[in-house]
Design an enzyme around this catalytic site. Structure first.
Site, PDB file in Angstrom:
ATOM      1  N   SER A 283      -6.706   4.720  10.228  1.00 62.55           N
ATOM      2  CA  SER A 283      -7.582   4.890   8.804  1.00 62.55           C
ATOM      3  C   SER A 283      -6.849   3.676   7.958  1.00 62.55           C
ATOM      4  O   SER A 283      -7.853   3.165   7.429  1.00 62.55           O
ATOM      5  CB  SER A 283      -7.646   6.277   8.614  1.00 62.55           C
ATOM      6  OG  SER A 283      -8.004   6.372   7.327  1.00 62.55           O
TER       7      SER A 283
ATOM      8  N   HIS B 225       0.785  -1.285  -0.084  1.00 62.20           N
ATOM      9  CA  HIS B 225       0.177   0.023  -0.021  1.00 62.20           C
ATOM     10  C   HIS B 225       1.007   1.157   0.048  1.00 62.20           C
ATOM     11  O   HIS B 225       1.866   1.382   0.632  1.00 62.20           O
ATOM     12  CB  HIS B 225      -0.840  -0.019   1.420  1.00 62.20           C
ATOM     13  CG  HIS B 225      -1.565   1.279   1.359  1.00 62.20           C
ATOM     14  ND1 HIS B 225      -3.010   1.389   0.493  1.00 62.20           N
ATOM     15  CD2 HIS B 225      -1.531   2.369   2.144  1.00 62.20           C
ATOM     16  CE1 HIS B 225      -3.389   2.609   0.992  1.00 62.20           C
ATOM     17  NE2 HIS B 225      -2.597   3.268   1.840  1.00 62.20           N
TER      18      HIS B 225
ATOM     19  N   ARG C   4     -13.814  13.735  10.054  1.00 57.97           N
ATOM     20  CA  ARG C   4     -12.355  14.497  10.346  1.00 57.97           C
ATOM     21  C   ARG C   4     -12.134  15.618   9.030  1.00 57.97           C
ATOM     22  O   ARG C   4     -11.554  16.555   9.552  1.00 57.97           O
ATOM     23  CB  ARG C   4     -11.129  13.443   9.959  1.00 57.97           C
ATOM     24  CG  ARG C   4     -10.774  12.589  11.435  1.00 57.97           C
ATOM     25  CD  ARG C   4     -10.104  11.440  11.103  1.00 57.97           C
ATOM     26  NE  ARG C   4      -8.812  11.646  10.461  1.00 57.97           N
ATOM     27  CZ  ARG C   4      -8.005  10.977   9.841  1.00 57.97           C
ATOM     28  NH1 ARG C   4      -8.474   9.700   9.325  1.00 57.97           N
ATOM     29  NH2 ARG C   4      -6.869  11.346   9.386  1.00 57.97           N
TER      30      ARG C   4
ATOM     31  N   ASP D 142     -14.209   3.772   9.461  1.00 63.47           N
ATOM     32  CA  ASP D 142     -13.109   4.484   8.904  1.00 63.47           C
ATOM     33  C   ASP D 142     -13.855   5.633   7.869  1.00 63.47           C
ATOM     34  O   ASP D 142     -13.518   6.629   8.005  1.00 63.47           O
ATOM     35  CB  ASP D 142     -12.164   3.815   8.492  1.00 63.47           C
ATOM     36  CG  ASP D 142     -11.208   4.750   7.428  1.00 63.47           C
ATOM     37  OD1 ASP D 142     -10.581   5.635   8.173  1.00 63.47           O
ATOM     38  OD2 ASP D 142     -10.971   4.548   6.174  1.00 63.47           O
TER      39      ASP D 142
ATOM     40  N   LYS E 132      -8.252  -0.552   7.150  1.00 66.45           N
ATOM     41  CA  LYS E 132      -8.403  -1.089   5.883  1.00 66.45           C
ATOM     42  C   LYS E 132      -7.454  -2.338   5.473  1.00 66.45           C
ATOM     43  O   LYS E 132      -7.811  -3.176   5.056  1.00 66.45           O
ATOM     44  CB  LYS E 132      -8.489  -0.056   4.901  1.00 66.45           C
ATOM     45  CG  LYS E 132      -9.762   1.038   4.998  1.00 66.45           C
ATOM     46  CD  LYS E 132      -9.652   2.143   4.166  1.00 66.45           C
ATOM     47  CE  LYS E 132      -8.554   3.144   4.619  1.00 66.45           C
ATOM     48  NZ  LYS E 132      -8.687   4.617   4.188  1.00 66.45           N
TER      49      LYS E 132
HETATM   50  N1  URA Z   1      -5.266   7.711   3.857  1.00 67.04           N
HETATM   51  C1  URA Z   1      -6.086   7.129   4.394  1.00 67.04           C
HETATM   52  O1  URA Z   1      -6.738   5.910   3.938  1.00 67.04           O
HETATM   53  N2  URA Z   1      -6.644   7.701   5.533  1.00 67.04           N
HETATM   54  C2  URA Z   1      -6.090   8.865   6.091  1.00 67.04           C
HETATM   55  O2  URA Z   1      -6.474   9.294   7.195  1.00 67.04           O
HETATM   56  C3  URA Z   1      -5.386   9.486   5.456  1.00 67.04           C
HETATM   57  C4  URA Z   1      -4.791   8.885   4.040  1.00 67.04           C
HETATM   58 CA    CA Z   2      -3.420   4.623  -3.469  1.00 65.37          CA
END
Ligand code: URA
Ligand code: CA
Length: 413
Positions: free
Chosen positions: A182, A81, A167, A160, A186
């Site tokens: 966050s 990621h 946020r 999230d 995932k």
């Molecule tokens: N990418 C995300 O998935 N979450 C965040 O809070 C910032 C960047």
């Molecule tokens: Ca990406």
């Protein structure tokens, strides 16, 4: 539930524990507590931070708010990621490389976020490519091809989504703990055993410098370890676009060029580095050995062939050259000489998004063909009359507007 009481505990550095955290996340997701009610908790974390243990409980609760992928039947699966940048197509390059070498990936990718393009949008630039497929089909594709790149309509970490949107509305985005939870909620839901996180920093990334990137990296590693995953953090500078091309189809074309062995710049180097890390962790072999194998898949075109097979399996085709890319709408030339000293990468990304490559409203469609090709990297010499930007716009009017903005994003001295 008295959320102000919980916020007070956070401010006083008292541990919250799993039950309490599970409770407020579940209550928030099912609407028992409102945005206004959870806000003091989020704000308290933003201002005071929480312990690693509580941050793990928070991330785990967010993960458990939605579907979690069960990939056990695939054996060991790797996830990579990137925290986001400009002209970053490493996923499209490294998934087929890893697939050739037997390192399995089931890559869930997203849409553009802020000024960055999303891998999903780039994949859809392959004519006909279906990104939204069921998990069962995806698992079968990984068994057959060694990898799969997709999005998912399954709800992954809906807590999230809700918290991120809150946020965003309340100016509480840029906190390392909140970002770490966050991203990791995932990633932990995505079912991989080994997670490689490419944390980008610089003026083209969400993290502005290496110091803050390291803070984020360390937090994500800790969360991953507490969840029993192997996590490798890699840092990458993003003070200019990673590749040369910006825009969905242009970027996909550049990824193909890398796999054809025709492009050996930063995008190639970054992709080789990340792929080598994934393979070395998966196969327990030294990095240099993995790197040798990775480079071979580019030299002998097996990774390119693998990409073709993967794209075809998902209904797409590499024949994305319907448009004539030899003729940009406009080519911007330099009227000064010198060296490229820098780019305002974030603005460059924003300009291309605003052209129509990252529209978010329900009725608008992304225009995959639009974008900009940069021609110089930091340190390159520039002569008067050299090409700086090739603009692929809807028409000349748009191209001229874009050109004006682009010239302020490059510093030549
Ligand atoms: N990418 C995300 O998935 N979450 C965040 O809070 C910032 C960047
Ligand atoms: Ca990406």
């Amino acid at each position: 539930m008295d959320t102000k009481e919980i916020a007070k505990k956070i401010a006083q550095k008292e541990p919250l524990g799993k039950n309490l955290i599970d409770n407020f996340i579940t209550s928030y997701c099912n609407g028992k507590i409102s945005d206004d009610e959870i806000l003091p908790i989020i704000k308290a974390i933003y201002e005071n931070d929480i312990s690693d243990q509580d941050l793990f409980f928070l991330t785990d609760a967010m993960k458990n708010s939605g579907h979690t992928l069960d990939l056990k039947e695939l054996g060991q699966v790797i996830d990579k990621h990137s925290t986001g940048g400009v002209s970053d197509t490493t996923t499209i390059i490294l998934v087929p490389i890893c697939a050739v070498l037997g390192t399995k990936m089931l890559k869930l990718s997203g849409r553009g976020l802020g000024f960055t393009g999303g891998t999903c949008d780039k994949l859809e630039a392959f004519c006909g490519y279906k990104t939204d497929i069921d998990l069962k089909d995806a698992i079968n594709l990984v068994k057959r091809n060694g990898g799969c790149m997709m999005t998912s309509s399954l709800e992954i970490a809906p807590a999230d989504k809700k918290i991120y949107s809150l946020r965003n509305k309340t100016g509480l985005v840029d906190n390392v703990s909140l970002i770490a939870s966050s991203i990791m909620s995932k990633k932990l839901a995505s079912g991989a055993n080994i997670i490689v996180l490419d944390v980008k920093y610089g003026n083209g990334a969400f993290m502005q410098n290496l110091k803050i990137a390291k803070k984020l990296g360390n937090k994500m590693k800790r969360i991953g370890e507490l969840a029993g995953k192997k996590v490798k953090i890699v840092y990458g500078k993003m003070s200019q676009p990673l590749g040369y091309n910006i825009g969905p189809k242009l970027e996909t074309m550049e990824a193909i060029k890398v796999l054809e062995g025709k492009e050996k710049g930063n995008l190639y180097k970054d992709s080789v580095r990340l792929a080598s890390i994934c393979v070395s962790l998966d196969k327990h072999i030294p990095f240099f050995w993995a790197k040798h194998k990775v480079i071979k898949t580019i030299k002998d075109k097996t990774a390119l062939e693998k990409l073709k097979v993967m794209v075809k399996s998902q209904g797409g085709s590499l024949e994305l050259f319907g448009e004539d890319y030899s003729k940009p709408t406009l080519v911007t030339k330099s009227n000064i000489g010198g060296k490229v000293k820098g780019y305002n990468t974030k603005v460059l990304g924003e300009i291309v998004c605003e052209m129509g490559t990252n529209v978010r409203t329900a009725n608008d469609k992304i225009d995959y063909n639009l974008g900009v090709i940069t021609t110089k990297k930091i340190g390159d010499k520039v002569k008067i009359g050299d090409d700086l930007f090739k603009i692929y716009a809807k028409d000349l009017v748009q191209a001229k507007e874009v050109e004006k903005k682009l010239l302020s994003t490059i510093l030549i001295k």
